[in-house]
Write an enzyme that holds these catalytic residues in place. Sequence first.
Site, PDB file in Angstrom:
ATOM      1  N   ASP A  72       0.840  -1.197   0.000  1.00 13.59           N
ATOM      2  CA  ASP A  72       0.000   0.000   0.000  1.00 13.59           C
ATOM      3  C   ASP A  72       0.879   1.253   0.000  1.00 13.59           C
ATOM      4  O   ASP A  72       1.944   1.261  -0.627  1.00 13.59           O
ATOM      5  CB  ASP A  72      -0.922  -0.034   1.224  1.00 13.59           C
ATOM      6  CG  ASP A  72      -2.264   0.630   0.961  1.00 13.59           C
ATOM      7  OD1 ASP A  72      -2.270   1.846   0.749  1.00 13.59           O
ATOM      8  OD2 ASP A  72      -3.297  -0.066   0.977  1.00 13.59           O
ATOM      9  N   HIS A 141      -3.867   6.031   3.445  1.00 11.80           N
ATOM     10  CA  HIS A 141      -4.526   4.814   2.974  1.00 11.80           C
ATOM     11  C   HIS A 141      -3.866   3.566   3.551  1.00 11.80           C
ATOM     12  O   HIS A 141      -4.536   2.650   4.044  1.00 11.80           O
ATOM     13  CB  HIS A 141      -4.485   4.795   1.445  1.00 11.80           C
ATOM     14  CG  HIS A 141      -5.333   3.745   0.803  1.00 11.80           C
ATOM     15  ND1 HIS A 141      -4.870   2.485   0.490  1.00 11.80           N
ATOM     16  CD2 HIS A 141      -6.628   3.776   0.380  1.00 11.80           C
ATOM     17  CE1 HIS A 141      -5.827   1.792  -0.085  1.00 11.80           C
ATOM     18  NE2 HIS A 141      -6.910   2.549  -0.172  1.00 11.80           N
ATOM     19  N   SER A 481     -11.346  -0.767  -0.485  1.00 13.37           N
ATOM     20  CA  SER A 481     -10.036  -0.778   0.172  1.00 13.37           C
ATOM     21  C   SER A 481     -10.170  -1.034   1.660  1.00 13.37           C
ATOM     22  O   SER A 481      -9.222  -1.504   2.302  1.00 13.37           O
ATOM     23  CB  SER A 481      -9.321   0.561  -0.043  1.00 13.37           C
ATOM     24  OG  SER A 481      -8.836   0.665  -1.357  1.00 13.37           O
TER      25      SER A 481
END
Length: 724
Positions: A72, A141, A481
């Site tokens: 990620d 994220h 996600s």
Amino acid sequence: MVLLQFLKRKKLQILQDAEHPNVISVFLNKGSKLETTRSWNFLGLERNGLIPSHSIWMKARLGEDTIIANIDTGVWPESKSFSDEGLGPVPSKWRGICQHDTKRVRCNRKLIGTRYFNNGLAMYAGPLNSSFSTARDYDGHGSHTLATAAGNFVPGVSVFGNGNGTAKGGSPRARVAAYKVCWPPYEGVQCFDADVLAAFDAAISDGVDIISVSLGGGTEEFFKNSISIGAFHAVKHGIVVVSAAGNTGPNPGTVLNLSPWLLTVGAGTIDREFTSYVSLGNKKHLKGVSLSAKGLPSEKFYPLVSAAEAKNANASTAEAIICQGGTLDPRKVKGKILVCLREYNDNARTEKSWQADMAGAVGMILVNDEQSGNDVVADPHVLLVSHVNYTDGKYIFDYIKSTKTPMAYLTRVKTELGSKPAPFVATFSSRGPNLLEQGILKPDIIAPGVSIIAAYTEAVGPTSQISDTRRVPFNVQTGSSMSCPHASGIAGLLRTLHPDWSPAAIKSAIMTTGTQHLVFFIDQLKMKCTSAFLALLTFLTHAATTQDDSMEPILDDSSSYVKATPFAYGSGHIQPNKAMDPGLIYNLTTLDYLNFLCARGYNETMIKSFSNSTYKCSKSFSLADFNYPSIAVPNLGEDSVTINRKVTNVGSPGTYRVHVKEPSEVEVLIKPRRLKFKRIGEVKKFKVILKAKVKGKPQGYVFGELIWSDGSHYVKSPLAVKHY
């Protein structure tokens, strides 16, 4: 080693005493209830701050010493979610490193590994300076997804006072490793294939158990897809790879990460909402969602204006209505509540509220267009915003036109629990069919992916806007996600509980037990039931599948009341407590996956991306022989189609009988209809014979379900069938 043979661009998908039979439950010595990461409560792993004795958290020791990797944007290592408090030594199987880092990223007994990969980026962008030599997360994220999968217990968490409680991941006692492959956009691209492949290589070498990949995988052929190739090699080494289905729903054929060796996860809701209500001058009240930190300046009604009527002289109506930068006239906006339109797939929601704030609005109503429908998102706006669905938004616009003095009031954000229906499939969650291989049903499963609170970077504000100077250690995010790491955390628990299971066995256990939510509530009653009533409850919780917590079928969104199909939810909504004891599993090996590629027409050259040695295809293998837990038949003709499957017993000895819900206009015959197992590990074969009842039908996809049951286990497979 995975062959780094190609470069293609990839976008970031924004996208032990407890075992004693007399122990009823275990609870943490904390002051706060386990509520913030509401999804684990919703999934039945905890209840009102307690961990019930039947919870997979109890059985699997909270994922103790399983190693979960996240490919990620990196990690914010100072987050309390990655504290090693209460953890023992690093597992001896770990072979990874904490890579030298220019931004002072340090490892501990929780965050046991960090690496960064940027050679793929450098091939396009040119030489990179030392600021790229870091696994530190400047996006948020990666920290959010990693903490969702395996963050430690952190009490006293909220986002602007909402969702108060204790944050934690699915495998709170697992160890984590961050592999940074995504960077600030270069020509619109954040994650390059060479870096993704290099991360898979490293994770395999480092000895991880689970790889979580909340990135979009595209729909190109498997041998051209970095996630597909990297995941194949990981699975070959016994590693479970979990991926996101994508965020481009509800249009059909939008699902991503299509490889059958991936667990592909779509997004559903939970029973918590962050609400801000709209009160109009005509006394109409409408529900919206938000995570704004502020309220209105005063508790009174304010003038209401459409952004189209507040445009400056140089702006077009089309630009102004979506509150595009530089299109609003502050003289027409100041002191009012502004109404902005959100177009389909427009994710610049917080940018619109920034524009409203800079123009002097006291609040904003964000209205969906028709295609966006019911896809409302709670965002951490800088001023009070209420995001409403299309139907309510149309009512607001009509109200503005109906009066010379439109007025409105917005309530402060509050947390509401027990919202219904729940779950429903999030509008944005990408849908099947699988356009690359329609004989493989995707997505595989859905999991919580809406308004999820987890750790965040403190390098940027919660909106990621440059002008947002706020910093929060935890933030709310929405997308597949977020659903992906929920499944990754559950896979981590299953790996701890069943260390001898293959990746396909873990995937099968998750898929064949995923359906309705009533069991999460029923489980709490079972300890108090008589045997007769318990039998009734057990029947009810399994007789109706793919249902929400009110015994209704899962819907495709929250208010249109359209029944969802397996193209939206795959095998159903994830049920962790059922997955730990599935009864039977559909197993697959590396050879099965290679034969699958052969059935697609791959030659030896194409298969080299997946196999370290030359592999010659068997001429007799058919996709109908591929032992996938779900069944998709896109080519039902005048003749019958026979599907071959085999199941492995992973539970107690017993006799399973089959139950079939036939798809409309399709006759389904199972041979044999009874399977008797005498021992664990025993394998039995069966055939599924499908035949159209009427010539030329069904013209579109129709759906059904196949269930093997011994009375206590319910091994479910969705059926998707279409005439060709």
